[in-house]
Design an enzyme around this catalytic site. Structure first.
Site, PDB file in Angstrom:
ATOM      1  N   VAL A 531       0.848  -1.184   0.000  1.00  0.00           N
ATOM      2  CA  VAL A 531       0.000   0.000   0.000  1.00  0.00           C
ATOM      3  C   VAL A 531       0.889   1.241   0.000  1.00  0.00           C
ATOM      4  O   VAL A 531       1.865   1.296   0.748  1.00  0.00           O
ATOM      5  CB  VAL A 531      -0.882   0.014   1.272  1.00  0.00           C
ATOM      6  CG1 VAL A 531      -1.741   1.253   1.323  1.00  0.00           C
ATOM      7  CG2 VAL A 531      -1.733  -1.240   1.349  1.00  0.00           C
ATOM      8  N   CYS A 532       0.551   2.227  -0.830  1.00  0.00           N
ATOM      9  CA  CYS A 532       1.191   3.545  -0.701  1.00  0.00           C
ATOM     10  C   CYS A 532       0.097   4.586  -0.896  1.00  0.00           C
ATOM     11  O   CYS A 532      -1.074   4.320  -0.636  1.00  0.00           O
ATOM     12  CB  CYS A 532       2.343   3.709  -1.690  1.00  0.00           C
ATOM     13  SG  CYS A 532       1.815   3.765  -3.406  1.00  0.00           S
ATOM     14  N   ALA A 533       0.445   5.797  -1.335  1.00  0.00           N
ATOM     15  CA  ALA A 533      -0.583   6.828  -1.466  1.00  0.00           C
ATOM     16  C   ALA A 533      -1.441   6.591  -2.704  1.00  0.00           C
ATOM     17  O   ALA A 533      -2.665   6.573  -2.637  1.00  0.00           O
ATOM     18  CB  ALA A 533       0.055   8.208  -1.504  1.00  0.00           C
ATOM     19  N   MET A 560      -3.899   4.312  -1.004  1.00  0.00           N
ATOM     20  CA  MET A 560      -4.791   4.737   0.068  1.00  0.00           C
ATOM     21  C   MET A 560      -5.797   5.779  -0.419  1.00  0.00           C
ATOM     22  O   MET A 560      -6.909   5.875   0.113  1.00  0.00           O
ATOM     23  CB  MET A 560      -3.984   5.296   1.248  1.00  0.00           C
ATOM     24  CG  MET A 560      -3.263   4.250   2.079  1.00  0.00           C
ATOM     25  SD  MET A 560      -4.373   3.007   2.827  1.00  0.00           S
ATOM     26  CE  MET A 560      -5.123   3.985   4.154  1.00  0.00           C
TER      27      MET A 560
END
Lengths: 573, 573
Positions: A531-533, A560
């Site tokens: 998961v990242c931005a 996210m």
């Protein structure tokens, strides 16, 4: 034989005027008549909300052609306030009535073109006839709504609290009206039966519009439908209606008090005339036509919002009430009706559409994951976020682009895009590729304009294609934004500052640049989601894991940013 | 065998960094080294003019990646100020020198990727080394030019008359620099050897940019080339050059006095290293590569401005120095060099490009009439003028769109577009269609975004396709804007008010709406050309004539608007 061909056209808007002018260019000597039951033969139907909102100040600009201008330039015989009552296919005549003179007459045709359009759906509910419950489809509707809005918004900034408006329906018209009424200073509530606006879009994409609407103080009521209105009697000397609505009543029992109610809950095709003439209708209720827009009677054509076009993603016929196809269909029908020349056929339609909602533009072409599911088409999809032009040039705005493709053939099937700038360009490019049957590889290889004010050497379109190809080639695996992550090892590779604003429960935090040195914090045998931005760093990290013995690694598509939209109630830690 | 693969990359800009990061994603364990002879491994080369002009204020934004950031994220070993001197293909080594330490060394490679780029052409002319005669290719150039411009423009509005700058070359860099220097308050003269800017465009299209440049006080000198500079000795304590140029001397003998001289007369590919290693070069002087970007040595790849790509309109190899293809090529080469996976191939290139010149955007994709002639390709073309969105919505701006197609196959071959808004979108859509081999009919049937702020139900793209199809189907005949009209019956169908501003000599004036009643003023047997403002009314009129016994009728493509640009010296009456 010496008698000129007589082409009659029913309806000026929705392709009718387009058919008439094209017919004239092909046939200078035909007798061409347009019958229009309303006052205006042709008007800017897509511009109506913007006149109400005041962006298009001059009402006359809505009237793109008049009977006089159409006669002068094209020798068209335009008869407004004249309704076609019935078609006699045997004798090739129609019966018409002039609403001014009440005179009925019979008119002979060689070719007949139906452009009856569609009418707003008005539910049979208490208070629906109130003078402040209004739909928007033509100039008269516009005048009526604008008069009320002008009165409401004239109370000004120093006046009482803003007057209330309720817009029922979160489709294109509903969104445009909500925006324009809010711009006029009204307090707007938008009601939509579905859990989102634009139900053809995927939920997490539509959620970006929800944020934009709320940021502009539009209240949203989802999952609730209109059942009627509370009303009060009206001073009939001031109004042509006996009632004024005071509140909308929803299925849940909730009531929404307001001063103005706009219905934008869809349209139904005007097919009464076609039915009377025993013309074939299709499964979605529109008139059936071939590629020349001929109905089952080859001398009768039909175009516009009342017909069914071939929908490219499914190759089936369905109603697609959009101005672009209506105009193209009108032109093709006019040409075919007026000539025996070789003609271009009507092409299949993608349903490409776009809407501006305050500072955002949102649109789609072809299939979303939502519509693919509805039509039973197997698709895969990826979501990327990338700037509309290079980030180092001032004014770059992110575009969120979700691409849908056939995982077997790699053909591109659809796109959805939302952003502050450059959205329509990306949709048009992808629509073009889809219409020509293009693949992800062809999308990745497109040679597009680039200079700093206009794009990037790697356009968002390329980024989306690259991402999908990574999935196809097994270099990456993507989970949908709303995927169930329970039981997975969740790796969050954002920075500490980003994490401080919230992380998925149970996630392990290792910034992407530190990952190679901290692999021992993770269990390689566990199914892992990164998961990242927005997904970009997640992909870099997943490549590190996949090449270091991790057997089952996936990225959360759109990161996210899209996760929060897809699952707004998920607890963060 | 246990040794990791070693991938060496020569040059960070122009595809090198793109190759390196892609290689890392494919191969986590490879040893990847970038050698860059200059100070910066990666910078925004397309952004340099905008930093000089002050639009990109922060210089650090030009440095899109640094050795540190590339190590942190991708474990790339970046060595700046390190030049590759030679390649030993036999032993698969290169020799390099570090310009800081002067140390030479030899480096082993498994795969070598050349991204040497191109260098500005600097003619061997008197005064060329002057401290105020500068090219723009890298950050050092930018710093040098910006320092001089800052000093010149700091004299302010109340100071002496603006200082002078001469820009030599009317290509993309020349145009961007002319715009930016004018924006900084300098008095700019643009010199171009050809009779127009952007020589790949057709003259009458480029002429619109001439008007825009002149409207912003840029002086234009065409058909004259630089032969040298008048110079004066320099205080060498203040400068690293012994001379300062005082005037540019042109081939005609004309001298242009100025304080700053920018050379933008093209680039030459940096192929010395490839030549030393006996790699094949193509007919246009670039390195020859296959679809994986491999040279004739399969372990040596080449990408960027030094190589030849397949040019789609001719299917021949040629140099196309654009950032988009360089980036895509870098990515493909990096992937292929780092893996044995199935890879996507490099697609043919259209040369799609765009430039902003003050308030106008201009660009092209594929063939113009000019380049078609140069390459011996038979094309037909049409020009239309249409608003970038519906005219009734505020802010509509006309786009002039010239479409080039194969009259036999009806395949679209190119487009040029100029306007204040929406130009890049139309070019990208048409580029997409061309790349997929699309026809005029497919162009006419595209299903594009439409809402009033974004377009029209009939987009300029559709209008251009319709117009071309009319020609193909014999419904209209178009003469090029510069056609010889002598001996023809010229019919001008504009209004009396328009005619008052000038009409072609000998033209007969009949407003289009009056034409049907005044046909007896014309001789049907004479070859006739119809003229209006942009071509739209001319087409309507020509259809009237063609169906009333006129045997040879043509429209002037683009009307008087393009005629005046194509033949500015033609006498009007």
């Amino acid at each position: 034989m010496s008698q000129p061909r007589r082409i009659l056209i029913v309806g000026g808007v929705a392709g009718g005027a387009s058919a008439a002018t094209r017919a004239r260019r092909l046939n200078e000597h035909a007798d061409i008549v347009i019958f229009e039951k309303d006052d205006y033969v042709s008007f800017a139907n897509c511009g109506l909300p913007y006149h109400i909102g005041g962006e298009i100040k001059d009402r006359s600009k809505l009237l793109v052609a008049t009977p006089q201008s159409l006669f002068a330039r094209y020798r068209l015989d335009v008869r407004v306030r004249t309704e076609v009552l019935s078609i006699d296919r045997q004798n090739k005549t129609i019966s018409v009535v002039n609403h001014n003179t009440k005179v009925e007459s019979t008119e002979r045709y060689d070719q007949l073109i139906l452009a009856p359009g569609a009418s707003p759906i008005v539910p049979d509910a208490h208070g629906i006839g109130s003078n402040n419950v209004l739909s928007l489809r033509n100039v008269a509707d516009t005048d009526r709504i604008k008069k009320q809005v002008d009165a409401m918004s004239s109370q000004g900034a120093q006046g009482p609290p803003p007057q209330q408006a309720v817009v029922v329906g979160g489709g294109f018209i509903g969104l445009e009206m909500a925006e324009q009424l809010a711009d006029r200073g009204l307090a707007v509530t938008l009601v939509e039966r579905n859990p989102q606006v634009l139900p053809l879009m995927d939920f997490e994409m539509a959620a970006m519009l929800h944020e934009e609407l709320q940021a502009h103080d539009v209240k949203l009521v989802f999952g609730d439908g209109l059942v009627g209105f509370e009303t009060t009697p009206t001073d009939t000397s001031q109004s042509d209606s006996t009632e004024t609505a005071t509140a909308a009543v929803l299925a849940s029992g909730q009531t929404l008090k307001a001063d103005l109610f706009i219905l934008g809950i869809g349209v139904r095709p005007n097919v009464a005339l076609a039915q009377q003439a025993h013309l074939d209708l299709g499964a979605t209720g529109g008139i059936t036509v071939n590629e020349h827009l001929q109905t089952n009677d080859p001398n009768i054509y039909a175009v516009g919002d009342a017909v069914e076009y071939v929908y490219r993603p499914t190759e089936t016929a369905m109603r697609i009430a959009l101005a672009g196809p209506a105009n193209r269909a009108g032109r093709i029908a006019g040409e075919h009706a007026a000539s025996d020349a070789a003609n271009i056929p009507m092409t299949a339609v993608l349903g490409t559409s776009v809407v501006r909602v305050f500072g955002l533009t949102a649109g789609l072409t072809g299939l979303s994951a939502n519509t693919a599911k509805r039509f039973g088409v197997n698709v895969a999809s990826v979501t990327i976020v990338a700037n509309h032009h290079v980030g180092y040039y001032p004014g770059a705005k992110p575009i969120t682009l979700k691409l849908t493709y056939d995982p077997d053939t790699q053909r591109v099937l659809g796109a959805q895009a939302i952003g502050a700038a450059g959205v329509d360009k990306r949709l048009d490019v992808i629509a073009t590729l889809i219409q020509l049957g293009g693949t992800l590889e062809q999308l990745a290889g497109l040679d597009l304009c680039y200079a700093p004010p206009f794009g990037s050497a790697k356009d968002p379109i390329h980024m989306a294609a690259f991402t999908a190809l990574n999935a196809v080639h097994g270099l990456a695996k993507f989970l949908d934004a709303d995927a169930d992550l329970s039981g997975m090892q969740i790796l969050d590779v954002r920075t500490a500052a980003e994490i401080a604003r919230g992380m998925l429960a149970g996630a392990i935090h290792i910034p992407v640049d530190d990952l190679r040195d901290q692999l021992d914090k993770l269990a390689p045998e566990k199914p892992t989601v990164v998961v990242c931005a927005s997904g970009l760093r997640g992909y870099v990290a997943s490549r590190v894991l996949m090449q270091n013995g991790f057997t089952d690694v996936a990225d959360l598509s759109g990161g996210m940013m899209m996760r929060r939209r897809a699952k707004p109630n998920e607890t963060l830690v």
